[in-house]
Write an enzyme that holds these catalytic residues in place. Structure first.
Site, PDB file in Angstrom:
ATOM      1  N   PRO A 145       0.792  -1.234   0.000  1.00  0.00           N
ATOM      2  CA  PRO A 145       0.000   0.000   0.000  1.00  0.00           C
ATOM      3  C   PRO A 145       0.823   1.282   0.000  1.00  0.00           C
ATOM      4  O   PRO A 145       1.845   1.373   0.678  1.00  0.00           O
ATOM      5  CB  PRO A 145      -0.830  -0.106   1.286  1.00  0.00           C
ATOM      6  CG  PRO A 145      -0.211  -1.184   2.091  1.00  0.00           C
ATOM      7  CD  PRO A 145       0.471  -2.106   1.134  1.00  0.00           C
ATOM      8  N   ASN A 146       0.343   2.211  -0.782  1.00  0.00           N
ATOM      9  CA  ASN A 146       0.868   3.578  -0.913  1.00  0.00           C
ATOM     10  C   ASN A 146       2.180   3.661  -1.681  1.00  0.00           C
ATOM     11  O   ASN A 146       2.652   4.751  -1.969  1.00  0.00           O
ATOM     12  CB  ASN A 146       1.026   4.247   0.469  1.00  0.00           C
ATOM     13  CG  ASN A 146      -0.298   4.321   1.203  1.00  0.00           C
ATOM     14  OD1 ASN A 146      -1.262   4.853   0.654  1.00  0.00           O
ATOM     15  ND2 ASN A 146      -0.391   3.754   2.391  1.00  0.00           N
ATOM     16  N   ARG A 198       5.008  10.805  -2.781  1.00  0.00           N
ATOM     17  CA  ARG A 198       4.669  10.600  -1.368  1.00  0.00           C
ATOM     18  C   ARG A 198       5.884  10.918  -0.490  1.00  0.00           C
ATOM     19  O   ARG A 198       6.941  10.300  -0.645  1.00  0.00           O
ATOM     20  CB  ARG A 198       4.306   9.125  -1.221  1.00  0.00           C
ATOM     21  CG  ARG A 198       4.223   8.627   0.176  1.00  0.00           C
ATOM     22  CD  ARG A 198       4.201   7.109   0.189  1.00  0.00           C
ATOM     23  NE  ARG A 198       3.916   6.656   1.532  1.00  0.00           N
ATOM     24  CZ  ARG A 198       4.154   5.449   1.988  1.00  0.00           C
ATOM     25  NH1 ARG A 198       4.690   4.533   1.199  1.00  0.00           N
ATOM     26  NH2 ARG A 198       3.860   5.133   3.217  1.00  0.00           N
ATOM     27  N   TYR A 214      10.953   8.967   1.141  1.00  0.00           N
ATOM     28  CA  TYR A 214      10.982   7.892   0.154  1.00  0.00           C
ATOM     29  C   TYR A 214      11.667   8.265  -1.169  1.00  0.00           C
ATOM     30  O   TYR A 214      11.758   7.427  -2.065  1.00  0.00           O
ATOM     31  CB  TYR A 214       9.549   7.403  -0.122  1.00  0.00           C
ATOM     32  CG  TYR A 214       8.871   6.854   1.113  1.00  0.00           C
ATOM     33  CD1 TYR A 214       9.299   5.662   1.686  1.00  0.00           C
ATOM     34  CD2 TYR A 214       7.823   7.543   1.734  1.00  0.00           C
ATOM     35  CE1 TYR A 214       8.697   5.158   2.828  1.00  0.00           C
ATOM     36  CE2 TYR A 214       7.204   7.050   2.875  1.00  0.00           C
ATOM     37  CZ  TYR A 214       7.646   5.860   3.419  1.00  0.00           C
ATOM     38  OH  TYR A 214       7.054   5.357   4.556  1.00  0.00           O
ATOM     39  N   ASN A 262       7.917  -5.509  -0.445  1.00  0.00           N
ATOM     40  CA  ASN A 262       7.801  -4.384   0.493  1.00  0.00           C
ATOM     41  C   ASN A 262       6.326  -4.316   0.878  1.00  0.00           C
ATOM     42  O   ASN A 262       5.497  -3.814   0.114  1.00  0.00           O
ATOM     43  CB  ASN A 262       8.253  -3.076  -0.148  1.00  0.00           C
ATOM     44  CG  ASN A 262       8.208  -1.921   0.850  1.00  0.00           C
ATOM     45  OD1 ASN A 262       7.571  -2.022   1.899  1.00  0.00           O
ATOM     46  ND2 ASN A 262       8.855  -0.813   0.515  1.00  0.00           N
ATOM     47  N   ALA A 296       2.876  -0.569   5.170  1.00  0.00           N
ATOM     48  CA  ALA A 296       2.428  -0.574   6.569  1.00  0.00           C
ATOM     49  C   ALA A 296       1.905  -1.938   7.020  1.00  0.00           C
ATOM     50  O   ALA A 296       1.876  -2.219   8.226  1.00  0.00           O
ATOM     51  CB  ALA A 296       1.366   0.496   6.776  1.00  0.00           C
ATOM     52  N   GLU A 338      12.362  -9.205   2.365  1.00  0.00           N
ATOM     53  CA  GLU A 338      11.562  -8.018   2.723  1.00  0.00           C
ATOM     54  C   GLU A 338      12.435  -6.765   2.576  1.00  0.00           C
ATOM     55  O   GLU A 338      13.573  -6.742   3.040  1.00  0.00           O
ATOM     56  CB  GLU A 338      11.097  -8.173   4.173  1.00  0.00           C
ATOM     57  CG  GLU A 338      10.243  -7.031   4.666  1.00  0.00           C
ATOM     58  CD  GLU A 338       9.654  -7.339   6.052  1.00  0.00           C
ATOM     59  OE1 GLU A 338       9.154  -8.455   6.276  1.00  0.00           O
ATOM     60  OE2 GLU A 338       9.720  -6.440   6.899  1.00  0.00           O
ATOM     61  N   HIS A 367      12.529  -2.445   2.975  1.00  0.00           N
ATOM     62  CA  HIS A 367      11.953  -1.154   3.371  1.00  0.00           C
ATOM     63  C   HIS A 367      12.883  -0.040   2.908  1.00  0.00           C
ATOM     64  O   HIS A 367      14.087  -0.090   3.170  1.00  0.00           O
ATOM     65  CB  HIS A 367      11.733  -1.085   4.885  1.00  0.00           C
ATOM     66  CG  HIS A 367      10.771  -2.116   5.332  1.00  0.00           C
ATOM     67  ND1 HIS A 367       9.427  -2.031   5.062  1.00  0.00           N
ATOM     68  CD2 HIS A 367      10.960  -3.301   5.950  1.00  0.00           C
ATOM     69  CE1 HIS A 367       8.824  -3.115   5.521  1.00  0.00           C
ATOM     70  NE2 HIS A 367       9.734  -3.902   6.048  1.00  0.00           N
ATOM     71  N   ARG A 375      12.180   5.681  12.920  1.00  0.00           N
ATOM     72  CA  ARG A 375      10.877   6.346  12.784  1.00  0.00           C
ATOM     73  C   ARG A 375       9.957   5.977  13.953  1.00  0.00           C
ATOM     74  O   ARG A 375      10.429   5.545  14.997  1.00  0.00           O
ATOM     75  CB  ARG A 375      10.281   5.993  11.408  1.00  0.00           C
ATOM     76  CG  ARG A 375      11.212   6.411  10.256  1.00  0.00           C
ATOM     77  CD  ARG A 375      10.644   6.074   8.905  1.00  0.00           C
ATOM     78  NE  ARG A 375       9.422   6.835   8.628  1.00  0.00           N
ATOM     79  CZ  ARG A 375       8.547   6.505   7.675  1.00  0.00           C
ATOM     80  NH1 ARG A 375       8.740   5.436   6.921  1.00  0.00           N
ATOM     81  NH2 ARG A 375       7.471   7.237   7.488  1.00  0.00           N
TER      82      ARG A 375
HETATM   83  C1  DQA Z   1       7.928   1.246   4.208  1.00  0.00           C
HETATM   84  C2  DQA Z   1       7.911   1.543   5.703  1.00  0.00           C
HETATM   85  C3  DQA Z   1       6.520   1.377   6.272  1.00  0.00           C
HETATM   86  O1  DQA Z   1       6.524   1.692   7.662  1.00  0.00           O
HETATM   87  C4  DQA Z   1       5.546   2.298   5.594  1.00  0.00           C
HETATM   88  O2  DQA Z   1       4.253   2.083   6.074  1.00  0.00           O
HETATM   89  C5  DQA Z   1       5.596   2.172   4.105  1.00  0.00           C
HETATM   90  C6  DQA Z   1       6.891   2.060   3.455  1.00  0.00           C
HETATM   91  C7  DQA Z   1       9.303   1.556   3.580  1.00  0.00           C
HETATM   92  O3  DQA Z   1       9.531   1.104   2.470  1.00  0.00           O
HETATM   93  O4  DQA Z   1      10.122   2.256   4.174  1.00  0.00           O
HETATM   94  O5  DQA Z   1       4.579   2.246   3.441  1.00  0.00           O
HETATM   95  O6  DQA Z   1       7.666  -0.133   4.015  1.00  0.00           O
END
Ligand code: DQA
Length: 148
Positions: free
Chosen positions: A10-11, A18, A23, A75, A78, A99, A101, A108
């Site tokens: 998501p996102n 964003r 990011y 990835n 959240a 995984e 990030h 954070r």
């Molecule tokens: C994330 C870190 C997560 O906490 C966040 O919700 C994301 C992106 C990262 O790539 O740093 O959506 O996975």
């Protein structure tokens, strides 16, 4: 030819727009294109997938096993921090999952310090920006070679 699936949760479709201070300014399609090219240099075919929906991510993980994908770079966004359903989906397949990030989640908010998915993955790359995906790809190639 090795088959690698890239899943962004998501996102992450909003990469580049964003919170660029967290990011970066590269879009998801630019990231996917870069990884596609990089995969080619390893004689691997990369399939890129993004979804904002938990069930779709779970379906894609199951699909990967049925399709004979060799590795998954994930990835979970959240969902990392609370999706037991995605964790169980990873545990339900035999393909190695790395995984990734982009941000350093440990610097954070405290809710980001926990990953419920990491314990069922082959490994985790955190906080190295988009380079983390490239490193995951490189590592995945080695993991696949060892498994074959
Ligand atoms: C994330 C870190 C997560 O906490 C966040 O919700 C994301 C992106 C990262 O790539 O740093 O959506 O996975």
């Amino acid at each position: 030819m090795k088959k690698i699936l890239l899943i962004n949760g998501p996102n992450l479709n909003r990469l580049g727009k964003r919170e660029p201070e967290v990011y970066g300014s590269t879009s998801l399609s630019d990231l996917e294109e870069m990884l596609l090219k990089k995969a080619g240099t390893y004689d691997a075919a990369l399939t890129a997938f993004q979804s904002n929906h938990e069930g779709d991510i779970i379906d894609k993980l199951h699909w990967a096993e049925d399709d004979g994908q060799d590795g998954i770079i994930l990835n979970p966004g959240a969902y990392t921090h609370y999706s037991y359903a995605i964790r169980d989906a990873i545990a339900s397949i035999t393909i190695p999952v790395i995984e990734v990030h982009i941000s350093n989640v440990h610097q954070r908010e405290s809710f980001r310090h926990t990953s419920v998915t990491a314990p069922v993955t082959a490994g985790q790359i955190v906080g190295l920006g988009l380079m983390g995906y490239e490193l995951a790809l490189q590592a995945m190639i080695e993991i696949i070679k060892e498994r074959k």
